[in-house]
Design an enzyme around this catalytic site. Structure first.
Site, short mmCIF file in Angstrom:
data_model
loop_
_atom_site.label_atom_id
_atom_site.label_comp_id
_atom_site.label_asym_id
_atom_site.label_seq_id
_atom_site.Cartn_x
_atom_site.Cartn_y
_atom_site.Cartn_z
CB CYS A 1 -31.43 -2.70 21.06
SG CYS A 1 -30.60 -0.98 20.25
CB THR B 1 -23.39 -3.11 18.04
OG1 THR B 1 -24.17 -2.46 17.70
CG2 THR B 1 -24.13 -3.45 16.25
N GLY C 1 -19.59 -4.60 12.20
CA GLY C 1 -18.27 -5.02 10.91
C GLY C 1 -16.62 -5.79 11.32
N GLY D 1 -24.30 -9.07 7.93
CA GLY D 1 -24.56 -7.28 8.22
C GLY D 1 -24.41 -5.81 7.82
#
Ligand code: RRO
Length: 297
Positions: A130, A192, A216, A264
């Site tokens: 994370c 990410t 993305g 995602g």
């Protein structure tokens, strides 16, 4: 049917942790969601030992090709999850993978032990990646720290253990190899990438957590490179993710060495895109490569 760590799955497309709220989706779509569930397995949002509020708002920044999130792990904690969420997630028509994160070795051990005893949990995903909370111990960026943690918790549950890797490490493939060497049954990547956006007026950080995680289509080539790199170093199955929007993106990750693909950010725009991507994947596989039009690829 796909075999993933001994779990039989209908197809290769699952969700990335924290990107599809199955409980809220069931409220919105009703039982139709169960009949048309978009993923072949469901991965929960990260659960921590104690409840957390998450980061202060704003928590999102939209990009031309994705977004930056700084959610900061809000969740009910282990007890709340067991009492309130697990009974609802048990009703899903697919295998349940629970994603956990701890701030110390002991916290991770307690989570692994607890979920290891739940019959409705098919596998565990250990979030070592994370970008939005300071763990103090950066388990996921150093191969030796990853190996130490995985070796400590591996014997505590008799279920497949997936280790979710960070792209924010200097050598993600070395971290993956360390996880495999310590007993991980699979690895998943990428989480990410750390990023930042400035407030248009104050010019300070926009996000309440100052920085966030970029996801993305912007990160798709990075995901592909890291999945390929990890695939050349480990033998355990890989769950590849990062910017998947179409069947062609999923196919790229599978051809780079992934066994499953997770979706995602695209689910925020199109909640049932998992089914579409699985369908596109089947169609693409039926065609000779040169017949796949460049607009699709
Ligand atoms: O909650 C989050 O802010 C978060 C998590 Br746990 C994660 O693993 N990846 C991410 O982009 N955000």
């Amino acid at each position: 049917m796909i075999d993933f760590c001994g779990i039989r799955l209908e197809h290769e497309v699952i969700n990335g942790s924290g990107t599809f709220d199955a409980i809220a989706a069931r409220r919105a779509f009703g039982d139709e969601l169960l009949e048309r569930f978009p993923f072949s397995a469901f991965v929960s949002k990260t659960v921590t030992l104690e409840p957390r509020q998450g980061n202060p708002p704003p928590r999102l920044w939209e990009l031309g090709a994705g977004m930056i999130n700084s959610i900061g792990l809000p969740n009910k904690g282990l007890r709340g999850y067991l009492a309130e969420d697990l009974p609802k997630l048990r009703e899903l028509p697919v295998a349940l993978i629970v994603n956990v994160m701890g701030f110390t070795r002991e916290e991770v051990a307690a989570l692994v032990r607890a979920f290891g005893e739940c019959d409705e949990v098919a596998a565990l995903e250990l979030n070592l990646s994370c970008p939005n909370v300071k763990t103090g111990l950066d388990f996921g960026v150093e191969p030796s720290a990853t190996a130490g943690l995985v070796a400590h918790v591996r014997p505590l549950a008799d279920k497949p253990l997936i280790v979710k890797l960070t792209p924010n490490a200097s050598d993600p493939a070395a971290v993956a190899a360390a996880a495999e060497g310590a007993g991980a049954d699979a690895v998943s990547l990428i989480n990410t990438l750390r990023g930042m956006a400035l407030h248009p007026h104050t010019r300070g950080p926009w996000l309440g957590g100052r920085t966030g995680g970029v996801s993305g289509p912007a990160i798709r080539p990075i995901a592909l490179a890291q999945v390929a790199q990890v695939a050349s170093r480990v033998r355990v199955p890989i769950v590849g993710m990062g910017g998947v929007q179409r069947g062609a993106d999923a196919l790229d990750l599978l051809e780079a060495g992934a066994t499953l693909v997770a979706v995602g950010t695209e689910s925020f725009r199109e909640p049932l895109c998992g089914s579409r991507i699985a369908r596109e994947l089947t169609q693409l596989r039926g065609k000779p490569r040169l017949e796949v039009p460049s607009t699709v690829r």
